[in-house]
Design an enzyme around this catalytic site. Structure first.
Site, short mmCIF file in Angstrom:
data_model
loop_
_atom_site.label_atom_id
_atom_site.label_comp_id
_atom_site.label_asym_id
_atom_site.label_seq_id
_atom_site.Cartn_x
_atom_site.Cartn_y
_atom_site.Cartn_z
N ASP A 128 0.83 -1.20 0.00
CA ASP A 128 0.00 0.00 0.00
C ASP A 128 0.87 1.26 0.00
O ASP A 128 2.00 1.25 0.47
CB ASP A 128 -0.91 0.03 1.24
CG ASP A 128 -2.12 -0.85 1.06
OD1 ASP A 128 -2.41 -1.26 -0.07
OD2 ASP A 128 -2.77 -1.15 2.08
N ARG A 178 -2.04 -1.22 -8.27
CA ARG A 178 -3.35 -0.65 -7.98
C ARG A 178 -3.26 0.86 -8.15
O ARG A 178 -2.32 1.48 -7.65
CB ARG A 178 -3.76 -0.98 -6.55
CG ARG A 178 -5.05 -0.28 -6.10
CD ARG A 178 -5.24 -0.38 -4.59
NE ARG A 178 -5.24 -1.76 -4.17
CZ ARG A 178 -4.75 -2.18 -3.00
NH1 ARG A 178 -4.17 -1.32 -2.17
NH2 ARG A 178 -4.78 -3.46 -2.67
#
Length: 306
Positions: A128, A178
């Site tokens: 992330d 992502r």
């Protein structure tokens, strides 16, 4: 102004410690957070996968202060992967490097992430992205890890001015990533302050991921958005570039816009739902309220009904 105020509140954990004592708050939070334990997360993951959805899971936490705490966070992911495999689940871990010790040194974080990557096997592990203080360091860790681990994936944030250059630098080596909008409070010098500008940049970056250059390297994109207009734009762009549906996916957060899942699944598009869990839910929860007015309305309406 409301978004800015909520993002300020997300950095005040003392407020969260007060709220967690209220049974009502805990019940409302469960819409967005599976619970506090791996067992809570696994139960939600199982329900989602039975419904035909792809899944990801994140153990909430940031900025641990000791090597022991960083190793403990890695232990949770290792246990979760073991149990998911036993149950036949395909959940992909999505972790924050500061939760695994980045503030203690790059080597500490890499050692802990590698434990998760090894346990994951062929399952992807997403790194992330956090606030801009960690952007360069996170990408540096990602570049190091992908030399050895083919199952590591990264995240880029469309609201940052730098992201187009970052994407151009990464795509040449092939990547799975992502693309999200970004949920941290950043100054205008670093991030687009207007939603319309963020949306335009998001669409532009999506086009880069669909380009012949990116696809020639095997790039695979997960588009993290609940914005119906952006979803239509991206799906249309994918068709223009001739991409089959299994070359990209949409990613959504647990509890947000579940009504969008089935229409996408029905046309053959992959949908992955990220399921968060853990005791450190406050910052995550308030950032979700800041992202969409509908989330804040849900929270306030739930409070008013009691």
């Amino acid at each position: 102004m409301l978004r800015d105020a909520l993002l300020r509140l997300s950095t005040k954990p003392s407020i969260g410690r007060g709220l967690e004592r209220l049974p009502l708050t805990r019940r409302v939070v469960r819409r967005f957070v599976a619970g506090e334990t791996p067992a809570d997360a696994l139960a939600v993951l199982e329900r989602l996968e039975v419904a035909g959805l792809q899944t990801a899971v994140t153990y909430l936490g940031e900025n641990v202060a000791t090597p022991r705490a960083a190793a403990a966070a890695a232990d949770v992911y290792v246990h979760l992967l073991e149990e998911a495999r036993r149950r036949g689940l395909r959940a992909t871990p999505s972790l924050k490097l500061t939760h695994l010790g980045l503030d203690l040194g790059e080597e500490v974080a890499i050692a802990n992430v590698e434990r998760v990557l090894e346990q994951a096997g062929e399952t992807w592990v997403w790194l992330d992205m956090e606030g801009t203080a960690y952007t360069e360091r996170t990408l540096a860790v990602y570049r190091r890890l992908r030399r050895r681990w083919p199952n590591v994936a990264c995240v880029l944030q469309a609201y940052l001015h730098r992201t187009e250059a970052d994407l151009r630098g990464l795509v040449a080596g092939g990547l799975r990533m992502r693309l999200c909008k970004g949920a941290y409070r950043e100054p205008p010098a670093l991030a687009f302050p207007r939603k319309a500008d963020v949306d335009r940049n998001y669409a532009r970056l999506a086009g880069m991921l669909f380009s012949k250059e990116a696809q020639a390297t095997g790039a695979y994109a997960g588009f993290a958005t609940h914005d119906e207009r952006l979803i239509r734009v991206i799906a249309d762009r994918a068709r223009e570039f001739g991409l089959v549906p299994d070359r990209y996916e949409f990613q959504m957060l647990h509890g947000i816009r579940p009504d969008l899942h089935r229409p996408l699944l029905d046309v053959g598009v992959r949908v992955r739902v990220l399921v968060p869990f853990g005791e450190d839910w406050y910052g995550y929860f308030v950032r979700r309220l800041a992202e969409r007015p509908a989330n804040l309305r849900f929270f306030l309406t739930s409070l008013s009904r009691r």
